[in-house]
Motif scaffolding. Structure first.
Motif, short mmCIF file in Angstrom:
data_model
loop_
_atom_site.label_atom_id
_atom_site.label_comp_id
_atom_site.label_asym_id
_atom_site.label_seq_id
_atom_site.Cartn_x
_atom_site.Cartn_y
_atom_site.Cartn_z
N HIS A 164 -15.36 -25.40 -15.82
CA HIS A 164 -16.62 -26.36 -15.82
C HIS A 164 -16.70 -27.02 -17.30
O HIS A 164 -16.84 -28.05 -17.36
CB HIS A 164 -17.97 -25.63 -15.46
N THR A 165 -16.59 -26.22 -18.23
CA THR A 165 -16.53 -26.93 -19.64
C THR A 165 -15.37 -27.70 -19.99
O THR A 165 -15.66 -28.70 -20.28
CB THR A 165 -16.70 -25.71 -20.48
N ASP A 166 -14.26 -27.30 -19.72
CA ASP A 166 -13.10 -28.04 -19.56
C ASP A 166 -13.44 -29.52 -18.95
O ASP A 166 -13.01 -30.55 -19.37
CB ASP A 166 -11.88 -27.41 -18.83
N ALA A 167 -13.77 -29.32 -17.54
CA ALA A 167 -14.08 -30.46 -16.88
C ALA A 167 -14.92 -31.49 -17.30
O ALA A 167 -14.91 -32.74 -17.46
CB ALA A 167 -14.50 -30.16 -15.34
N LEU A 168 -16.16 -30.92 -18.14
CA LEU A 168 -17.21 -31.82 -18.51
C LEU A 168 -16.35 -32.43 -19.89
O LEU A 168 -16.60 -33.61 -20.16
CB LEU A 168 -18.23 -30.89 -19.19
N LEU A 169 -15.66 -31.93 -20.53
CA LEU A 169 -14.96 -32.67 -21.88
C LEU A 169 -13.84 -33.66 -21.37
O LEU A 169 -13.79 -34.63 -21.91
CB LEU A 169 -14.20 -31.58 -22.66
N GLU A 202 -13.96 -38.07 -21.78
CA GLU A 202 -12.84 -38.87 -22.06
C GLU A 202 -12.85 -39.77 -21.03
O GLU A 202 -12.57 -41.13 -21.57
CB GLU A 202 -11.69 -37.89 -22.29
N ARG A 203 -12.78 -39.62 -19.86
CA ARG A 203 -12.47 -40.70 -18.75
C ARG A 203 -13.73 -41.73 -18.93
O ARG A 203 -13.44 -42.76 -18.58
CB ARG A 203 -12.44 -40.06 -17.45
N TYR A 204 -15.12 -41.10 -18.75
CA TYR A 204 -15.99 -41.81 -18.91
C TYR A 204 -15.91 -43.10 -20.18
O TYR A 204 -16.25 -44.18 -20.00
CB TYR A 204 -17.38 -41.01 -19.41
N ASN A 205 -15.51 -42.43 -21.36
CA ASN A 205 -15.21 -43.25 -22.49
C ASN A 205 -14.45 -44.48 -22.28
O ASN A 205 -14.39 -45.54 -22.83
CB ASN A 205 -15.11 -42.63 -23.84
N GLY A 249 -18.39 -47.21 -18.03
CA GLY A 249 -18.49 -45.74 -17.80
C GLY A 249 -18.30 -45.64 -16.31
O GLY A 249 -18.80 -44.58 -15.88
N PHE A 250 -17.96 -46.40 -15.65
CA PHE A 250 -18.01 -46.15 -14.11
C PHE A 250 -16.73 -45.44 -13.70
O PHE A 250 -15.56 -45.76 -14.09
CB PHE A 250 -17.96 -47.80 -13.25
N LEU A 251 -16.93 -44.31 -12.97
CA LEU A 251 -15.89 -43.52 -12.37
C LEU A 251 -16.22 -43.25 -10.89
O LEU A 251 -17.32 -42.68 -10.52
CB LEU A 251 -15.96 -42.38 -12.76
N GLU A 252 -14.97 -43.76 -10.18
CA GLU A 252 -15.12 -43.50 -8.79
C GLU A 252 -14.86 -41.83 -8.60
O GLU A 252 -14.44 -41.19 -9.53
CB GLU A 252 -14.02 -44.08 -7.89
N ARG A 253 -15.23 -41.48 -7.72
CA ARG A 253 -15.19 -40.14 -7.13
C ARG A 253 -13.81 -39.40 -7.54
O ARG A 253 -13.50 -38.50 -8.27
CB ARG A 253 -15.24 -39.63 -5.77
N LYS A 254 -12.59 -40.10 -7.23
CA LYS A 254 -11.32 -39.85 -7.34
C LYS A 254 -10.73 -39.85 -8.99
O LYS A 254 -9.90 -39.21 -9.47
CB LYS A 254 -10.13 -40.85 -6.57
N ASP A 255 -11.67 -40.63 -9.85
CA ASP A 255 -11.49 -40.81 -11.20
C ASP A 255 -12.15 -39.68 -12.06
O ASP A 255 -11.89 -39.50 -13.15
CB ASP A 255 -12.12 -42.11 -11.59
N ARG A 256 -12.95 -38.90 -11.20
CA ARG A 256 -13.78 -37.77 -12.12
C ARG A 256 -12.74 -36.39 -11.90
O ARG A 256 -11.99 -36.23 -10.92
CB ARG A 256 -14.96 -37.40 -11.47
N PRO A 257 -12.99 -35.60 -12.78
CA PRO A 257 -12.31 -34.30 -12.81
C PRO A 257 -12.58 -33.50 -11.40
O PRO A 257 -13.69 -33.66 -10.86
CB PRO A 257 -12.68 -33.44 -13.97
N GLU A 258 -11.53 -33.05 -10.81
CA GLU A 258 -11.73 -32.29 -9.59
C GLU A 258 -13.07 -31.47 -9.49
O GLU A 258 -13.68 -31.54 -8.64
CB GLU A 258 -10.46 -31.48 -9.32
N LEU A 259 -13.26 -30.75 -10.38
CA LEU A 259 -14.48 -29.84 -10.45
C LEU A 259 -15.75 -30.71 -10.28
O LEU A 259 -16.94 -30.21 -9.93
CB LEU A 259 -14.58 -28.84 -11.51
N LEU A 260 -15.81 -31.99 -10.48
CA LEU A 260 -17.09 -32.63 -10.74
C LEU A 260 -17.00 -33.88 -9.71
O LEU A 260 -17.74 -34.71 -9.79
CB LEU A 260 -17.34 -33.41 -12.16
N GLN A 261 -16.25 -33.58 -8.70
CA GLN A 261 -16.12 -34.55 -7.75
C GLN A 261 -17.14 -34.30 -6.55
O GLN A 261 -17.92 -35.26 -6.10
CB GLN A 261 -14.88 -34.60 -6.96
N ALA A 262 -17.28 -33.05 -6.21
CA ALA A 262 -18.51 -32.74 -5.38
C ALA A 262 -19.88 -32.25 -5.64
O ALA A 262 -20.87 -32.34 -4.79
CB ALA A 262 -17.72 -31.50 -4.31
N ASN A 263 -20.08 -32.13 -6.82
CA ASN A 263 -21.38 -31.70 -7.16
C ASN A 263 -22.18 -32.75 -8.16
O ASN A 263 -23.18 -32.48 -8.95
CB ASN A 263 -21.33 -30.31 -7.85
#
Length: 140
Positions: A85-90, A94-97, A102-116
């Motif tokens: 979870h910490t790795d996914a936040l980091l 990076e992706r956000y920046n 800062g727009f990220l579609e679901r598929k653009d977010r780390p997998e652990l942060l797609q459903a929650n």
């Protein structure tokens, strides 16, 4: 805090059900786990802050990622003691920046942060096609 950096906010009062076992609230443990990666946070261009309550008690542990003139994201159900979870936040930072506004579609977010995800909020002056002005219908 500078408007030039993204801000990762962590609810410090979130309970994860392991308080009796660990002696600390889940939110505090999540903050400690993230703070332990402060060099990576600095390299990612994010500022870390604690919030006493983010009013999402049914979905702890909670974080938000925000910056002026960029989308804001809120995530819940994070496990403080899981490095993934910490790795996914980091990775999210990076992706956000690197994303426009800062727009990220679901598929653009780390997998652990797609459903929650609990919310994605556009900046007030967004150029995104997701946002449209709603004008009152003129009375006839």
């Amino acid at each position: 805090m500078s408007d030039e950096r993204a801000v990762l906010s962590i609810c410090m009062t979130c309970r994860d059900g392991r308080e009796a076992e660990t002696g600390t609230r889940g939110g505090s443990r999540l903050a400690e786990a993230i703070f332990a990666r402060i060099d990576a946070l600095n390299a990612a261009g994010v500022t870390l802050r604690g919030v006493k309550c983010m009013s999402q008690c049914k979905r702890p542990c909670i974080v938000s990622l925000s910056q002026n003139d960029r989308f804001t994201y809120v995530f819940g159900d994070l496990t403080p003691d899981e490095t993934a979870h910490t790795d996914a936040l980091l990775e999210l930072v990076e992706r956000y920046n690197n994303a426009p506004e800062g727009f990220l579609e679901r598929k653009d977010r780390p997998e652990l942060l797609q459903a929650n995800i609990l919310g994605r909020f556009p900046p007030i002056h967004s150029a995104s096609q997701l946002v449209s002005r709603l004008d009152p219908v003129a009375a006839e």
